[in-house]
Design a protein around this motif. Sequence first.
Motif, PDB file in Angstrom:
ATOM      1  N   ASP A   1     -32.058  10.563 -70.376  1.00  0.00           N
ATOM      2  CA  ASP A   1     -32.218  11.792 -69.273  1.00  0.00           C
ATOM      3  C   ASP A   1     -33.634  11.805 -69.136  1.00  0.00           C
ATOM      4  O   ASP A   1     -33.886  12.383 -67.972  1.00  0.00           O
ATOM      5  CB  ASP A   1     -31.460  12.875 -69.732  1.00  0.00           C
ATOM      6  CG  ASP A   1     -30.047  12.881 -69.937  1.00  0.00           C
ATOM      7  OD1 ASP A   1     -29.416  11.689 -69.083  1.00  0.00           O
ATOM      8  OD2 ASP A   1     -29.370  13.767 -70.395  1.00  0.00           O
ATOM      9  N   ASN A   2     -34.425  11.655 -69.776  1.00  0.00           N
ATOM     10  CA  ASN A   2     -35.941  11.733 -69.693  1.00  0.00           C
ATOM     11  C   ASN A   2     -36.731  10.842 -68.723  1.00  0.00           C
ATOM     12  O   ASN A   2     -37.641  10.976 -68.277  1.00  0.00           O
ATOM     13  CB  ASN A   2     -36.759  11.948 -70.937  1.00  0.00           C
ATOM     14  CG  ASN A   2     -36.599  10.730 -71.728  1.00  0.00           C
ATOM     15  OD1 ASN A   2     -35.529   9.986 -71.979  1.00  0.00           O
ATOM     16  ND2 ASN A   2     -37.751  10.239 -72.270  1.00  0.00           N
ATOM     17  N   TYR A   3     -36.061   9.813 -68.380  1.00  0.00           N
ATOM     18  CA  TYR A   3     -36.412   8.806 -67.513  1.00  0.00           C
ATOM     19  C   TYR A   3     -36.054   9.132 -66.143  1.00  0.00           C
ATOM     20  O   TYR A   3     -34.940   9.369 -65.784  1.00  0.00           O
ATOM     21  CB  TYR A   3     -35.779   7.412 -67.735  1.00  0.00           C
ATOM     22  CG  TYR A   3     -36.503   6.548 -69.071  1.00  0.00           C
ATOM     23  CD1 TYR A   3     -37.568   5.763 -68.674  1.00  0.00           C
ATOM     24  CD2 TYR A   3     -36.383   6.867 -70.369  1.00  0.00           C
ATOM     25  CE1 TYR A   3     -38.003   5.113 -69.720  1.00  0.00           C
ATOM     26  CE2 TYR A   3     -36.820   6.258 -71.244  1.00  0.00           C
ATOM     27  CZ  TYR A   3     -37.617   5.438 -71.085  1.00  0.00           C
ATOM     28  OH  TYR A   3     -38.382   4.737 -72.105  1.00  0.00           O
ATOM     29  N   GLN A   4     -37.026   9.034 -65.134  1.00  0.00           N
ATOM     30  CA  GLN A   4     -36.803   9.287 -63.734  1.00  0.00           C
ATOM     31  C   GLN A   4     -37.017   8.032 -63.006  1.00  0.00           C
ATOM     32  O   GLN A   4     -37.786   7.188 -63.036  1.00  0.00           O
ATOM     33  CB  GLN A   4     -37.828  10.430 -63.202  1.00  0.00           C
ATOM     34  CG  GLN A   4     -37.863  11.490 -64.041  1.00  0.00           C
ATOM     35  CD  GLN A   4     -39.121  12.628 -63.532  1.00  0.00           C
ATOM     36  OE1 GLN A   4     -39.765  12.309 -62.680  1.00  0.00           O
ATOM     37  NE2 GLN A   4     -38.988  13.867 -63.979  1.00  0.00           N
TER      38      GLN A   4
ATOM     39  N   ASP B   1     -40.899   7.281 -67.782  1.00  0.00           N
ATOM     40  CA  ASP B   1     -41.084   8.439 -68.585  1.00  0.00           C
ATOM     41  C   ASP B   1     -42.273   9.085 -68.400  1.00  0.00           C
ATOM     42  O   ASP B   1     -43.135   8.740 -68.819  1.00  0.00           O
ATOM     43  CB  ASP B   1     -40.663   8.138 -70.005  1.00  0.00           C
ATOM     44  CG  ASP B   1     -40.545   9.446 -70.822  1.00  0.00           C
ATOM     45  OD1 ASP B   1     -40.365  10.597 -70.359  1.00  0.00           O
ATOM     46  OD2 ASP B   1     -40.614   9.269 -72.065  1.00  0.00           O
TER      47      ASP B   1
ATOM     48  N   ALA C   1     -43.342  11.974 -69.253  1.00  0.00           N
ATOM     49  CA  ALA C   1     -43.798  12.676 -70.413  1.00  0.00           C
ATOM     50  C   ALA C   1     -44.562  11.571 -71.482  1.00  0.00           C
ATOM     51  O   ALA C   1     -45.413  11.907 -72.294  1.00  0.00           O
ATOM     52  CB  ALA C   1     -42.636  13.410 -71.421  1.00  0.00           C
TER      53      ALA C   1
END
Length: 500
Positions: free
Chosen positions: A263-266, A282, A284
Motif C-alpha cells: 500500500d505504500n507504493y503510489q 515509494d 517514503a
Amino acid sequence: MKALKKIAGLVIALCLMVPIFGTAVFAADGVLMFSDPSTKVGENVGVDLVVQSGGDTVGSVSVTMSYDASVLEFVSGDGFTADGSGTLTYTGTGSGSELRTTVTFRALQATDTTLSVSSSSATLASGETLNLEQGSSAISISPADDGTTSVEPTASETPDAGSDTGITVTVNGKDYHFSEAFTSTDMPEGFTETAMTFNGEERKFAVNDAGVYLGYLTDGSGTGNFFLFNTEDATFAPFAQLTISDTTSIIPLDKPEKVDLPDNYQESELTVQDQVFPIWSDPAASDRYYLIYALNTRTGQESLYQYDSEDGTYQYFEVPEPVEEEEAAPALPGAAGAFISEHILPILAAGIAVCLLLFILMIIFAVKLVHRNQELDDLYDEYDIPLDDEEEEGKKKKSGKKASAENEEEEDEYLDEEIGYEEDDFDGEYDDDYDDEPYDDEYDDESDYDDDEYDDDEDLDADLDDDFQAEDEAPKKSRRAKGGKKHKDTDTYDISFIDL
C-alpha cells in the motif's frame, strides 16, 4: 526650417533601418547524405536519409527528391510522401545533432539508378538556418535469383505510406488504421516479418523469437508506428522498446490491474518514446526509483522492473514478501469498541487506579477487623465472658480451677443447708451429748462382736475401701463434701466423723 526637415529625414531613416537589423539572422552549415544500397529485382531496398548539423540540435527539415518511377517503386517511409510519378517529399524534426530516417523502395528493373535531391531546407532547434550540403543516393539493382531482370509494379496491390487496409482499431481512445506498408528496415531490432490471421484475413505483422507480435498502425495524418499486438484478444497497445542489456530489451505495458504492490507504493505516469505508461514509486523510500510493468523480449515474461531516474537504467525487481502480522484481538463491536480503541491508554490507567483503590480499601478493612477482634478479646477477658466454644465445652464437662471453685462453693452451700447448724450450737450440743451418753458401755457391747462376724465383714470393708478409693479419684468436691475445709467464711472448720 531646413534644419527641421533634415532632422525629420534622419529620424525616418533610422526607423526604416530598425527592421533591417531585426530580421538579420545567422546561418550554420550542415550536410544531407544518403546511403548507397544494393538489391535484387523484386526485393525491397531501404535508403537512409541523414542530416547532420555539426554539433547543434537539428530542428525542422524538408527535402524534395526525385527518382525513376520505372525502376523504383515507393513502398513506405515515416514522413515521406510520393506522388507516384517520381517525386518524393520528406518532412521531419530532429532531436539531436543528427536526424536519420529510412525510405523503402521496391526494385523493378536490374540497373543502376539514383535518388537525387531537388530542393532542401533546414533549421536548428534554436531557429537558426541550417545550410545543407546536398548529396545523392546511388542504388544498384541486380537480377533476381531466378534471373528475372524486371517485374511489374505492385502499387495497386501495396498501399502507400499513410494508406490502410480499411481496418480501424482503437488504442487508448484514439482511432488508428491497420496498415501493411512497412519493410524489414522499419521493424525494431530483433523482429522479423511474419503473417497471421487478423480480421478474417492473412495480414503482415512483425514478430520476435519470444513470440511478441507487432502491428503497424497509422493515424489520420498518415504517420505510422508499430503497436504491441495481443494475440489473445486481438487488441493493440502502445509500443516502446527499452534496451537493458546486449541481449535483452523490455516493452513497457499498460496493465495496472496485474500489478500487486504494498500500500505504500503510489501510481503515477512516465513518458517513454512519446508513449505514456503507468509507474509506481515509494515516496517514503526515494524519489529516484520507479517501478514499471514490462514484457521481456528475450523470455516473453511479464514482470516488474525498477527504473533509475538518475542513471536511466532498468533492473529486474522482485516484490518483497509481505510481513505477516500477528492476529489482533477481535475489536469490540459498535460505538463502545470504537471509543475504547481510540482511548485505550486512559482506560487502562483508570482501570489500574480502580484496582489500586480497591486493594487499599481491602487493607483498611482487614486492619479494622483485626482491631475489633482484639477489642472483643480484651472485653471478654475483662468481664470473664466465656466464648461460645468454652460455653459448649462447659456444658459437656467443667474443668479447670474455675469449675472446681464453683463446685466447692455449691457443695459447701448444700451441706450448710442440709445440716442446718451453727458453729456454736454444734459445740454445745456435742459436748452435752458426749457427757450424757454411756459411750463406754455401748462401745464395749459393740466390741463384743465375735470374730466370725468380723471376718464376714472383711469383704464388705474391702468393698467400702474400693468405693473410698474411687471417691478419692473423683473431683475434689467429694473430698470437701466428706469433711475437709470450708472456705465460705474466714473461719476454718474441722469435722471428724466417727466410724460406726
